[in-house]
Design an enzyme around this catalytic site. Structure first.
Site, PDB file in Angstrom:
ATOM      1  N   ASP A 251       1.087  -1.423  -0.003  1.00 59.69           N
ATOM      2  CA  ASP A 251      -0.039   0.419  -0.005  1.00 59.69           C
ATOM      3  C   ASP A 251       1.123   1.219  -0.393  1.00 59.69           C
ATOM      4  O   ASP A 251       2.068   1.170   0.034  1.00 59.69           O
ATOM      5  CB  ASP A 251      -0.355   0.257   1.756  1.00 59.69           C
ATOM      6  N   LYS A 273      -4.358   2.549  -2.432  1.00 59.65           N
ATOM      7  CA  LYS A 273      -5.846   3.305  -2.499  1.00 59.65           C
ATOM      8  C   LYS A 273      -5.411   4.762  -2.025  1.00 59.65           C
ATOM      9  O   LYS A 273      -5.406   4.908  -1.206  1.00 59.65           O
ATOM     10  CB  LYS A 273      -6.882   2.120  -2.264  1.00 59.65           C
ATOM     11  N   MET A 386      -9.407   6.695   9.063  1.00 58.46           N
ATOM     12  CA  MET A 386      -9.027   7.995   8.175  1.00 58.46           C
ATOM     13  C   MET A 386     -10.649   8.717   8.155  1.00 58.46           C
ATOM     14  O   MET A 386     -11.527   9.093   8.058  1.00 58.46           O
ATOM     15  CB  MET A 386      -9.887   6.775   7.085  1.00 58.46           C
TER      16      MET A 386
END
Ligand code: SAH
Length: 485
Positions: A251, A273, A386
């Protein structure tokens, strides 16, 4: 340059070995001899408690007194471990006269054999020698090897020893045998032992042994947690997986410091992502894992933090299982745990919080499905992943559900990394504070009474910044405004 030492593994089972000295060093050497099944005889006026205990158990003989050369007549080796240089030399001289190999502890000049630093995995031993010239270097290397060799090596050594005769019968020629072992070791056998699937490992061994045709190598995927960024927080299992990998799919969140630990000639592919996390990208990741594993490669799917905490690790395993690809999982230190530690915020505390919730308020839909009443409970810590976007909505819903606007928060940006920043304040000012300090992803929000402790318990990087809208706790947000928001 001196000729190198001749490396030698000696069979000392039931054989007498003389140890001169009765102190801590002599005890250590005697212990090593006992592990090898030797019959140590210890010459010394006194014994340590440990040596005394072995003597009481009948495991060693004690010759009370000082060294006499005739004690060498019946032994296979001698180790001098006294702190008296002259006594050690007398032992070395007497041994030399009898052509007996002698080791004088910490004196390579007087020794005719050296005891190497050893890494042991069952019957498998790796011995390291610097010829007596640099024992510290040998020990340092030993520590590195300790981290690289997992327990599966002991199981493999045991299996091969048990099956030695059968393997020889099946493959009488050395070249065939070598290819057989290479095939086994490149395949899933070590992994099966790491997974503690011993019966499956033996079955696999059996089938490879019986097989006349060679099967294509089997690939596999290790789903590995890379931790929050500090390379020191990578686990030994993660390190090993990264060092055995042919392909590392990582990632964007995985730090360069961690990536540097991986195998040099592995292929590295960033499959990160963005916050939007489009599912098309997830499909691409699945396809990549499948392609490489099917080609027989060892794939490491490396994720920030822990693969099972907001990492879509579950989906990836489901996909692998559905396609019959073997996998293993290496947990990592998740952002909540790391950020809390590196900000000096205990996630639970007897006075302030009895529970922790790991949540993400990432997308709009998810905030609708969260149970805000239970999230708003006091004496509970929320670790919000997040969480940089959508802070207004988060504050509104929590306050509406009853959480006090004076609840402390800490935003930890780049937790555990060199660039770490911690911004603190109270729920009332959360979005404004995050904005004014320009907090960027990756950042973790810790909300709860414990967050205030960052002000006093911080220890890493710069001190926490306070929200600038002061005095934060006296500002109250009227409920009607929030409901309208
Ligand atoms: N699987 C990861 C989480 C992935 S979700 C884990 O267990 O940590 C990504 C979110 O994790 C980021 O948006 C941020 O909220 C958090 N995060 C991950 N690493 C972080 C870090 N070093 N500092 C702060 N937050 C981090």
């Amino acid at each position: 340059m001196n000729a190198p030492l001749f490396p030698l593994f000696a069979d000392l089972r039931d054989r007498p070995v003389l140890v001169v000295g009765g102190g801590a060093v002599a005890e250590r050497k005697t212990g090593a001899l006992l592990r090898a099944g030797a019959r140590p005889r210890v010459v010394s006026p006194t014994l340590t408690d440990g040596l005394q205990a072995w003597r009481d158990q009948g495991r060693i003989d004690w010759i009370e007194g000082h060294f006499q050369p005739h004690w060498l007549d019946e032994v296979w080796l001698v180790i001098a471990a006294t702190d008296d240089g002259a006594a050690n030399r007398a032992v070395a001289d007497a041994a030399e006269a009898r052509r007996l190999l002698a080791n004088v502890v910490d004196d390579a000049g007087l020794s005719t054999f050296q005891v190497p630093a050893v890494v042991e995995r069952g019957a498998l031993q790796v011995a390291i020698s610097s010829g007596g010239g640099a024992p510290m270097l040998a020990r340092h290397l030993r520590r590195q090897l300790e981290t690289l060799l997992d327990d599966s090596w002991a199981d493999l050594a045991g299996l091969f020893a048990r099956q030695r005769e059968r393997i020889r019968q099946r493959f009488p020629r050395l070249g065939e045998r070598r290819r057989f072992f290479e095939r086994l070791l490149a395949g899933p056998l070590p992994r099966l032992y790491r997974q503690r699937l011993h019966a499956q490992a033996e079955n696999l061994f059996q089938s490879v042994l019986d097989e006349s045709v060679q099967r294509a190598p089997e690939g596999s995927v290790a789903l590995v947690g890379a931790g929050p960024g500090d390379a020191g927080l990578v686990t030994l299992n993660a390190l090993r997986a990264m060092n055995e990998a042919d392909v590392i799919l990582h990632d964007r969140l995985v730090s360069d410091d961690v990536l540097r630990l991986g195998r040099r000639d592995a292929t590295y592919v960033e499959v990160g992502k963005s916050a939007a996390g489009h599912s098309a990208r997830q499909d691409d990741i699945h396809a990549l894992m499948l392609e490489h594993a099917r080609a027989g490669r060892r794939v490491v799917r490396l994720k920030g933090g822990d693969p099972f905490v907001f990492g879509r690790g579950g989906e990836e395993l489901e996909f692998l299982r559905a396609h019959g690809i073997a996998y293993e999982v290496v947990p990592g230190i998740t952002a909540a745990v790391a950020c809390a530690a590196y900000a000096g915020i205990p996630l639970t505390h007897r006075d302030h919080a009895q529970s922790v919730r790991l949540v993400t308020a990432h997308c709009k839909d998810s905030s609708d499905t969260l149970d805000w009443t239970s999230l708003a409970q006091e004496r509970q810590t929320l670790a919000v992943y997040m969480g940089v976007a959508g802070l207004e909505d988060f504050r509104a819903r929590l306050v509406e559900a009853g959480r006090s606007p004076s609840t402390p928060f800490a935003l930890v940006e780049n937790g555990s990394r060199r660039e770490q920043r911690v911004v603190t304040g109270t729920l009332a000012d959360l979005p404004e504070t995050a904005r004014s300090h320009q907090v960027r992803s990756p950042a973790l929000l810790i909300l709860g009474e414990v967050a205030a402790l960052a002000q006093t318990l911080h220890w890493f990087g710069p001190a926490p910044l306070r929200g600038d809208a002061a005095p934060t706790h006296s500002r109250n947000l009227p409920a009607p405004t929030l409901q309208a928001a």
